[in-house]
Scaffold this motif. Structure first.
Motif, PDB file in Angstrom:
ATOM      1  N   LEU A 132      57.068  48.541  43.294  1.00  0.00           N
ATOM      2  CA  LEU A 132      56.054  49.598  43.340  1.00  0.00           C
ATOM      3  C   LEU A 132      55.652  50.054  41.938  1.00  0.00           C
ATOM      4  O   LEU A 132      54.474  50.340  41.672  1.00  0.00           O
ATOM      5  N   THR A 170      45.470  48.074  40.920  1.00  0.00           N
ATOM      6  CA  THR A 170      46.820  48.483  41.297  1.00  0.00           C
ATOM      7  C   THR A 170      46.867  48.937  42.754  1.00  0.00           C
ATOM      8  O   THR A 170      47.835  48.667  43.472  1.00  0.00           O
ATOM      9  N   TRP A 193      49.220  47.332  45.757  1.00  0.00           N
ATOM     10  CA  TRP A 193      50.086  48.059  46.682  1.00  0.00           C
ATOM     11  C   TRP A 193      49.741  47.722  48.130  1.00  0.00           C
ATOM     12  O   TRP A 193      50.635  47.609  48.984  1.00  0.00           O
TER      13      TRP A 193
END
Length: 361
Positions: free
Chosen positions: A19, A190, A194
């Motif tokens: 993460l 990003t 995710w």
């Protein structure tokens, strides 16, 4: 299962690292985060092909066709192309088709699964090289079909491809814009990373449950000896069709995510080389072993992008006499040959204790 319970702190640390990884990498450049996001898509593709090749033992060289089906489905349902082509749709949907993610994922999975079942029907009695040739032909048929479905009715826009595709959005958050929290900016790439990571985690859980289920054991029995599996009462026909459909559904979801991520799709993105690379990820990582498949997908997805920088430097050293693109392909091929010579069963092969019955639990 007891071993997994004792390893949960390791899994927790790994999840936290995955993460936070793009947040650390985006300071270097968004391009590196993009490589990570694309690597997650290839992991999703490799997990789907592993169901067909690794679990059921069916050599599929046309897996990229399901990738294309998912990509074009999302591109048509999230771009103004259909509205501009069909007036009836324009009257029914004056604001355009803006398909939400909650509808995209099941539709892409279902449509690709249907295509996988249709592929499986005529090839149920084929094995080995013959199966590989037929599936290879299916993949090329889909690519050529998308390339020529422009006349008499323009559905796919032919070789020009489809653009103006809507980005993914979740709970009103558009993935095309950076997310600003206080004074910290999270790049849009990003957010995509995710999203893809979440899909990969769900896919790994599904694959793990399938592997240790009655269906998974039936697939592995077919892989080891189809005749013996049939003698044991396994319906090999239905199990093969289920393997094709389940594997294809992963490819369809990955294709839809690719279309949203790129904002453009064309037939050139779904060439035979893509299928070969996906097969190489499964084989080089370790067929039928989830950690090995993930490792192989990450390595072969990132390796071509990393070698771009090395190939450019080597080209400069030779005075430009060696083309960087050709040199990059040569380096990838040499790396693959080296892996197969040193680790013929893959980088992380299935443990010997994991037999066709899956008794390693």
């Amino acid at each position: 299962m007891q071993a997994l319970k004792h390893r949960w702190p390791i899994f927790l640390l790994l999840a936290l690292g995955l993460l936070l990884l793009p947040l650390a990498v985006q300071s270097i450049g968004a391009g590196w985060v993009r490589i990570l996001a694309l690597a997650m898509l290839y992991v999703l593709l490799a997990l789907g092909l592993n169901i067909v090749v690794g679990y059921a033992g069916l050599l599929d060289l046309g897996f990229v066709a399901f990738y294309a089906v998912g990509a074009y489905m999302y591109a048509l349902m999230a771009s103004p192309h259909l509205i501009e082509t069909f007036e009836s749709l324009a009257q029914s949907f004056p604001q355009g088709l803006h398909t939400p993610i909650w509808l995209v994922i099941p539709l892409a999975a279902g449509l690709a699964a249907l295509a996988g079942a249709l592929l499986g029907l005529p090839v149920l009695k084929l094995r080995g090289d013959y199966l590989a040739i037929v599936t290879l032909g299916f993949g090329e048929i889909i690519r050529v079909f998308m390339n020529n479905l422009e006349h008499p009715i323009n559905i796919t826009n032919g070789p020009r491809g489809l653009d103006r595709i809507d980005p993914m959005s979740l709970w009103g958050l558009s993935f095309s814009k950076p997310l600003v929290i206080a004074d910290y900016k999270i790049a849009s790439v990003t957010l995509y990373y995710w999203l893809f990571l979440g899909l990969v985690v769900v896919s790994v859980i599904v694959c793990y449950r399938l592997e240790h289920s009655r269906i998974g054991r039936a697939w592995m029995a077919i892989r080891e000896d189809e005749l013996a599996a049939k003698a044991m009462g396994i319906n090999t026909r239905n199990m093969k069709l289920l393997a094709f459909a389940m594997g294809a559904s992963f490819g369809g979801v990955s294709g839809a995510m690719f279309a949203a991520f790129q904002g453009f799709v064309s037939p050139e993105s779904f060439s035979l080389m893509e299928s070969i690379m996906i097969v190489a990820m499964v084989v080089l990582g370790g067929m039928g072993h989830l950690p090995g498949v993930i490792l192989g997908a990450l390595m072969l997805a990132a390796l071509p992008e990393v070698l771009r920088y090395i190939a450019g430097d080597i080209q400069n050293l030779t005075g430009g006499r060696i083309d960087a693109a050709i040199l990059r392909q040569l380096l990838i091929a040499m790396a693959m040959i080296g892996i197969m010579l040193l680790r013929p069963k893959g980088l992380w092969p299935r443990p010997l204790s994991q037999s066709a019955g899956g008794k390693s639990q």
